[in-house]
Design an enzyme around this catalytic site. Structure first.
Site, short mmCIF file in Angstrom:
data_model
loop_
_atom_site.label_atom_id
_atom_site.label_comp_id
_atom_site.label_asym_id
_atom_site.label_seq_id
_atom_site.Cartn_x
_atom_site.Cartn_y
_atom_site.Cartn_z
N GLY A 171 73.09 15.11 7.62
CA GLY A 171 72.62 15.74 6.39
C GLY A 171 73.70 16.64 5.83
O GLY A 171 74.90 16.45 6.06
N GLY A 172 73.25 17.67 5.12
CA GLY A 172 74.20 18.60 4.50
C GLY A 172 75.07 19.32 5.51
O GLY A 172 76.13 19.86 5.16
N GLY A 406 107.86 3.85 -9.02
CA GLY A 406 107.21 5.17 -9.03
C GLY A 406 107.11 5.75 -7.64
O GLY A 406 107.15 6.98 -7.45
N ALA A 407 107.02 4.87 -6.64
CA ALA A 407 106.88 5.34 -5.26
C ALA A 407 108.12 6.11 -4.83
O ALA A 407 108.04 7.04 -4.03
CB ALA A 407 106.61 4.17 -4.34
C1 HXC Z 1 64.05 22.22 14.72
C2 HXC Z 1 64.81 20.60 16.13
C3 HXC Z 1 65.43 19.92 15.06
C4 HXC Z 1 65.33 20.50 13.76
C5 HXC Z 1 65.83 18.84 16.86
N1 HXC Z 1 65.09 19.88 17.21
N2 HXC Z 1 66.05 18.82 15.54
N3 HXC Z 1 64.13 21.74 15.96
N4 HXC Z 1 64.63 21.65 13.65
N5 HXC Z 1 65.94 19.94 12.73
C6 HXC Z 1 64.66 20.24 18.55
C7 HXC Z 1 63.68 19.27 19.15
O1 HXC Z 1 62.36 19.61 18.76
C8 HXC Z 1 63.91 19.48 20.63
O2 HXC Z 1 63.27 20.66 21.02
C9 HXC Z 1 65.37 19.75 20.72
O3 HXC Z 1 65.78 20.15 19.41
C10 HXC Z 1 66.19 18.53 21.09
O4 HXC Z 1 65.81 17.46 20.25
P1 HXC Z 1 65.46 16.00 20.83
O5 HXC Z 1 64.86 15.24 19.72
O6 HXC Z 1 64.70 16.13 22.11
O7 HXC Z 1 66.92 15.48 21.21
P2 HXC Z 1 67.53 14.04 20.99
O8 HXC Z 1 66.57 13.00 21.48
O9 HXC Z 1 68.89 14.09 21.62
O10 HXC Z 1 67.68 13.86 19.42
C11 HXC Z 1 68.51 14.73 18.69
C12 HXC Z 1 68.32 14.50 17.17
C13 HXC Z 1 66.83 14.55 16.83
C14 HXC Z 1 68.96 13.14 16.82
C15 HXC Z 1 69.14 15.58 16.47
O11 HXC Z 1 66.26 15.72 17.39
C16 HXC Z 1 66.57 14.56 15.36
O12 HXC Z 1 66.66 13.51 14.68
N6 HXC Z 1 66.24 15.73 14.83
C17 HXC Z 1 65.94 15.90 13.43
C18 HXC Z 1 67.20 15.93 12.68
C19 HXC Z 1 66.97 16.24 11.23
O13 HXC Z 1 66.33 15.46 10.52
N7 HXC Z 1 67.44 17.43 10.83
C20 HXC Z 1 67.34 17.83 9.53
C21 HXC Z 1 68.49 17.15 8.81
S1 HXC Z 1 68.66 17.69 7.18
P3 HXC Z 1 62.71 20.89 22.51
O14 HXC Z 1 62.02 22.21 22.44
O15 HXC Z 1 61.80 19.74 22.79
O16 HXC Z 1 63.91 20.91 23.40
C22 HXC Z 1 69.64 18.97 7.33
C23 HXC Z 1 69.95 19.58 6.05
C24 HXC Z 1 71.08 20.50 6.18
O17 HXC Z 1 70.05 19.35 8.34
C25 HXC Z 1 71.32 21.00 4.83
C26 HXC Z 1 72.55 21.80 4.75
C27 HXC Z 1 72.83 22.14 3.35
#
Ligand code: HXC
Length: 511
Positions: A171-172, A406-407
């Protein structure tokens, strides 16, 4: 509470903070082939030099019951330490705590060390491993990201910023690394994408794996997003240390000098044979690079992306330089969209951080074709021209063979500020190659023998360095065996170069 109890309490709190998300999650992290944030910092820094900041910070969110779950440090370890005895700031996202996700407090910790790094004039290294925005914190997380982006931009060109991707970065969240100077990835365990495979499937109906979409191989060979790739975390962090050894701590410093026993006047007879007499025969420009630099030590940047241009760091007489070199062994060393943009960004990094540029030229021109023209080779080629022209660091150029069209102008020519421009006797400096020129000039000749004679005549007259040298566009024609000594002489001569461009808010590089 007596003193002993106070100390015991302190020890207990420290232990809690250092345990991150707990033993189970640490084991899960290890099982995934990843180290914890603290282990990574240990690996990166000189032994025993890490000083942690904000170890007891916790999040302040309350939604979704998250106020019942708090970890000291809150998913990122921040502080300062040393690499090769020099100060650096570092943050390491802790995947064992809420998946290393960005909370408001977590962002505040990173912002704090960004501001310290700018104030103290030291590199900032980010170790990224995060699930992105912490969903429970909503817009506060987005605000935190934006604060970091803002500091990334304000730090650009002031302190070196280095990002390593050691897990997910989606994402971002990708935009903080993208704003920094160098991105390191690890094969298999690190991934970067703006939208993941699931979203892509829904929107464009493409099926792509996480690895193919945003793995290290993809970003180091297809997209050009990553600059360095390691086989594992240890190797990747060692590469970060190596990069730091070449660059200064900020834009007001000179790069560090390393002692070398490699003689500065070392003659390299083997170089006399490297450039083939037949102008259509390729050779490997790296054979020249490795032979002329100190101790054959070359840190190549983006080796697997746009291989028709080589960029990287080396030293001459112990002093760092940035090398930009056409690679005749790949696409004849032609300039195209990717190679122009790759080299332009490198030239700008070197210029921002007082690293002299040594440019080795063997370029037949720009790559023809609709793909290049429709893709905007005009503006991308202009990036490299712009970057070389605006660079005020010492610029030493050597034409080994072709410098056409040009290069020729673009590749750090005399006309855009080359301080010392050398050429080998094998150099060919002209508007275009002999065959192309005769096809235009003598388009009506049908007799093949006559045409061949005209090509030879053109070759004798133009395909050499002497025309350019007679006009002062080449300062000196040198024997290949003297290359190292000549480049070191030029670097010494330009060491105190004083040059600045006219004051302005900023230029408008063709993006
Ligand atoms: C809160 C989160 C989280 C999130 C993961 N966790 N992503 N908590 N917010 N975005 C937590 C899980 O609940 C879990 O907690 C722990 O982190 C580990 O995650 P798992 O899923 O068990 O690990 P894994 O199987 O290795 O998968 C990792 C992952 C997956 C691929 C990152 O967790 C995932 O897809 N998360 C969502 C990612 C996402 O969509 N993020 C938002 C993106 S948009 P526990 O307590 O069980 O250990 C974004 C915008 C940014 O980021 C903008 C910036 C401008």
């Amino acid at each position: 509470m007596d003193l002993k109890s106070k100390f015991e309490q302190f020890e207990q709190l420290n232990k809690e903070a250092e345990a991150g998300g707990g033993q189970e999650r640490i084991e899960k992290q290890h099982a995934a082939g990843k180290k914890t944030a603290r282990e990574r910092i240990e690996e990166l820094l000189d032994a025993g030099t890490f000083n942690e900041i904000d170890k007891f910070v916790t999040h302040r969110a309350t939604d979704f019951g998250i106020d019942k779950k708090k970890y000291r440090g809150d998913g990122v370890v921040t502080g300062y330490g040393k690499i090769h005895g020099r100060l650096v700031y570092v943050f390491a996202q802790d995947f064992t705590v809420f998946g290393g996700t960005m909370s408001r407090s977590n962002a505040d910790k990173i912002v704090k060390i960004q501001e310290l790094a700018i104030k103290m004039g030291t590199p900032l290294i980010g170790l990224n491993d995060s699930g992105g925005a912490r969903i429970q914190e909503g817009v506060q997380s987005l605000a935190g990201y934006a604060d970091i982006f803002y500091n990334n931009v304000l730090s650009s060109g002031v302190i070196p910023q280095i990002s390593t991707i050691l897990g997910p970065c989606a994402g971002g969240a990708v935009y903080s690394p993208a704003l920094t100077d160098f991105i390191f990835m690890v094969n298999e365990t690190s991934h970067m994408f703006v939208t993941g495979p699931e979203v892509i499937k829904t929107v464009t109906h493409e099926n792509v794996s996480k690895e193919d979409l945003g793995g290290a191989v993809t970003h180091s060979s297809k997209s050009g997003v990553a600059h360095f790739t390691g086989d594992n975390e240890e190797q990747t962090l060692m590469m970060v240390r190596e990069l730091v050894s070449f660059i200064p701590s900020n834009n007001m410093e000179e790069p560090p000098v390393q002692t070398t026993t490699d003689p500065i006047d070392r003659k390299i007879e083997a170089l006399n044979e490297v450039v083939p007499v037949d102008p259509n025969k390729p050779y490997d420009m790296k054979d020249i690079i490795f032979k002329i630099i100190d101790d054959e030590h070359f840190l190549e940047v983006q080796p697997n992306y746009a291989a028709n241009i080589i960029i990287g760091f080396a030293r001459f007489g112990g002093k760092s330089v940035g090398i930009v070199a056409n690679q005749p062994a790949h696409l004849a060393g032609v300039l195209d969209i990717n190679s122009s943009a790759k080299a332009a960004r490198f030239v700008r990094f070197c210029d921002a951080f007082n690293i002299p540029l040594v440019t080795l030229v063997d370029v037949p021109g720009f790559l023809p074709g609709t793909q290049q023209e429709f893709g905007g080779i005009i503006k991308h080629g202009a990036k490299l021209l712009y970057a070389f022209a605006e660079a005020t660091v010492p610029k030493i150029t050597l034409i080994t063979r072709k410098a056409y069209g040009g290069a020729y102008d673009v590749m750090s020519s005399k006309h855009i500020g080359g301080d010392i421009n050398y050429a080998y006797p094998t150099a060919e400096i002209a508007v275009m190659g002999p065959e192309g020129a005769i096809n235009i000039l003598k388009r009506n000749i049908t007799d093949e023998k006559e045409k061949a004679e005209a090509v030879e005549e053109y070759r004798d007259a133009f395909a050499n360095p002497y025309r350019a040298a007679s006009l002062g566009y080449i300062d000196e024609i040198i024997y290949p065996e003297d290359t190292r000594e000549k480049i070191i002489n030029a670097l010494e001569m330009t060491h105190n170069k004083r040059k600045s461009n006219l004051p302005r808010k900023h230029g408008n590089i063709p993006l």
